[in-house]
Design a protein around this motif. Structure first.
Motif, short mmCIF file in Angstrom:
data_model
loop_
_atom_site.label_atom_id
_atom_site.label_comp_id
_atom_site.label_asym_id
_atom_site.label_seq_id
_atom_site.Cartn_x
_atom_site.Cartn_y
_atom_site.Cartn_z
N LEU A 1 0.84 -1.19 0.00
CA LEU A 1 0.00 0.00 0.00
C LEU A 1 0.87 1.24 0.00
N HIS A 2 0.46 2.21 -0.80
CA HIS A 2 1.20 3.48 -0.89
C HIS A 2 0.32 4.58 -0.31
N PHE A 3 0.77 5.18 0.80
CA PHE A 3 -0.01 6.21 1.48
C PHE A 3 0.38 7.59 0.94
N GLU A 4 -0.64 8.38 0.61
CA GLU A 4 -0.39 9.73 0.13
C GLU A 4 -1.46 10.67 0.67
N GLY A 5 -1.16 11.97 0.67
CA GLY A 5 -2.09 12.96 1.20
C GLY A 5 -1.88 13.18 2.69
N HIS B 1 1.59 -2.86 -9.04
CA HIS B 1 2.80 -2.71 -8.23
C HIS B 1 2.45 -2.26 -6.81
N SER B 2 1.45 -1.39 -6.70
CA SER B 2 1.03 -0.88 -5.39
C SER B 2 -0.41 -0.39 -5.50
N ILE B 3 -1.02 -0.17 -4.35
CA ILE B 3 -2.38 0.36 -4.28
C ILE B 3 -2.35 1.62 -3.42
N THR B 4 -2.94 2.69 -3.93
CA THR B 4 -2.87 3.99 -3.26
C THR B 4 -3.94 4.13 -2.18
N VAL B 5 -3.50 4.68 -1.04
CA VAL B 5 -4.41 5.00 0.06
C VAL B 5 -4.41 6.51 0.23
N ASP B 6 -5.57 7.15 0.05
CA ASP B 6 -5.68 8.61 0.16
C ASP B 6 -5.97 8.98 1.62
N LEU B 7 -4.95 9.51 2.30
CA LEU B 7 -5.11 9.84 3.71
C LEU B 7 -5.95 11.09 3.94
N SER B 8 -6.21 11.87 2.90
CA SER B 8 -7.02 13.07 3.09
C SER B 8 -8.45 12.74 3.49
N ALA B 9 -8.85 11.48 3.33
CA ALA B 9 -10.19 11.05 3.77
C ALA B 9 -10.30 11.04 5.29
N LEU B 10 -9.17 11.06 5.98
CA LEU B 10 -9.17 11.03 7.45
C LEU B 10 -9.19 12.46 7.98
N SER B 11 -10.35 13.09 7.90
CA SER B 11 -10.47 14.50 8.27
C SER B 11 -11.03 14.72 9.67
N GLU B 12 -11.55 13.67 10.30
CA GLU B 12 -12.14 13.78 11.63
C GLU B 12 -11.42 12.84 12.59
N PRO B 13 -11.48 13.14 13.92
CA PRO B 13 -10.78 12.30 14.90
C PRO B 13 -11.22 10.83 14.91
N ASP B 14 -12.43 10.55 14.40
CA ASP B 14 -12.89 9.16 14.40
C ASP B 14 -12.90 8.56 12.99
N SER B 15 -12.16 9.17 12.06
CA SER B 15 -12.16 8.71 10.67
C SER B 15 -11.41 7.39 10.52
N VAL B 16 -11.88 6.56 9.59
CA VAL B 16 -11.26 5.26 9.32
C VAL B 16 -11.29 4.99 7.81
N VAL B 17 -10.22 4.41 7.29
CA VAL B 17 -10.21 3.88 5.93
C VAL B 17 -10.14 2.37 6.04
N HIS B 18 -11.15 1.70 5.51
CA HIS B 18 -11.19 0.23 5.51
C HIS B 18 -10.64 -0.30 4.20
N GLY C 1 -4.17 15.23 20.99
CA GLY C 1 -4.11 13.84 21.41
C GLY C 1 -4.40 12.84 20.32
N ALA C 2 -4.58 13.28 19.07
CA ALA C 2 -4.91 12.38 17.97
C ALA C 2 -3.65 12.04 17.17
N THR C 3 -3.56 10.81 16.73
CA THR C 3 -2.44 10.38 15.90
C THR C 3 -2.96 9.52 14.75
N LEU C 4 -2.17 9.48 13.69
CA LEU C 4 -2.50 8.65 12.54
C LEU C 4 -1.93 7.25 12.74
N SER C 5 -2.75 6.24 12.55
CA SER C 5 -2.31 4.85 12.66
C SER C 5 -2.45 4.18 11.29
#
Length: 218
Positions: free
Chosen positions: A106-110, A140-157, A119-123
């Motif tokens: 997985l390739h993380f971007e954004g 070769h890889s699959i992109t994960v758009d981290l900009s979707a994590l805009s709130e403290p309880d946001s999750v990318v499944h 007190g919030a961190t990205l996991s």
């Protein structure tokens, strides 16, 4: 991507002679799997390094030995533990027409703006996605758009990720890929601060006995 081709030849150097082989700029490789016998081969190290850099461990290539061709994928790469010099490569035969399982990085971007909260961190919980596809369709890889994590309880499944045509997900779609975590200690501190700021409830007063009160009651 054009198909990668690697020239190889039968390896006759075995045991201690392999060290001399490597010093001469040649690396031993092993081709095995269904569709043919197990082969001990060797290839020019420079050409092998270049081929590995292009295909990684998710794309196929063709190993040519004389007039024979072997359609393979990288199964294992052995390197020196200190210098990381290439020592040996295992290549697995695959079919052009049979779907196979593969682990795609997985390739993380954004930017995950939700991690800015107190007190919030990205996991980043998942770094590879298990998929099924024809060897030539595996990305070769699959992109994960981290900009979707805009709130403290946001999750990318895993199920939120976009896959190329012909690629099927094997990983549980509900698996966490990335999320924002608010640490419990910070949440407790905020709760305590709120309690301290609130006015204290009237606990009432206890009656006390004084000499004057006792005298007046007599």
């Amino acid at each position: 991507m054009d198909e990668v081709r690697l020239a190889a030849e039968e390896r006759v150097a075995l045991g201690k002679k392999v060290k001399a082989l490597r010093r001469s700029g040649v690396t031993p490789i092993h081709v095995y799997g269904s569709g043919g016998p197990s082969l001990s081969l060797q290839s020019d190290t420079y050409d092998l390094v270049h081929a590995l850099g292009v295909v990684g461990q998710t794309s196929p290539m063709t190993v040519q030995v004389g007039g024979d061709e072997h359609f393979v994928m990288v199964q294992h790469v052995q390197r020196h533990p200190v210098s990381e010099r290439l020592l040996h490569v295992d290549l697995l035969r695959v079919s052009r027409t049979q779907r196979i399982h593969a682990s795609v990085p997985l390739h993380f971007e954004g930017e995950a703006s939700g991690a800015r909260a107190a007190g919030a961190t990205l996991s980043e919980d998942l770094h590879e996605l298990e998929v099924e596809a024809l060897p030539t369709d595996i990305p070769h890889s699959i992109t994960v758009d981290l900009s979707a994590l805009s709130e403290p309880d946001s999750v990318v499944h895993a199920g939120d990720l976009a896959l190329p045509a012909g690629v099927t997900m094997v990983t549980d779609p509900g698996a966490y890929v990335a999320r924002i975590i608010v640490h419990a200690a910070v949440a407790e501190e905020e709760e305590e601060a709120a309690e301290e700021a609130a006015p204290e409830a009237d606990a009432g007063t206890e009656e006390t006995s004084t000499p004057e009160a006792e005298a007046s009651s007599e």
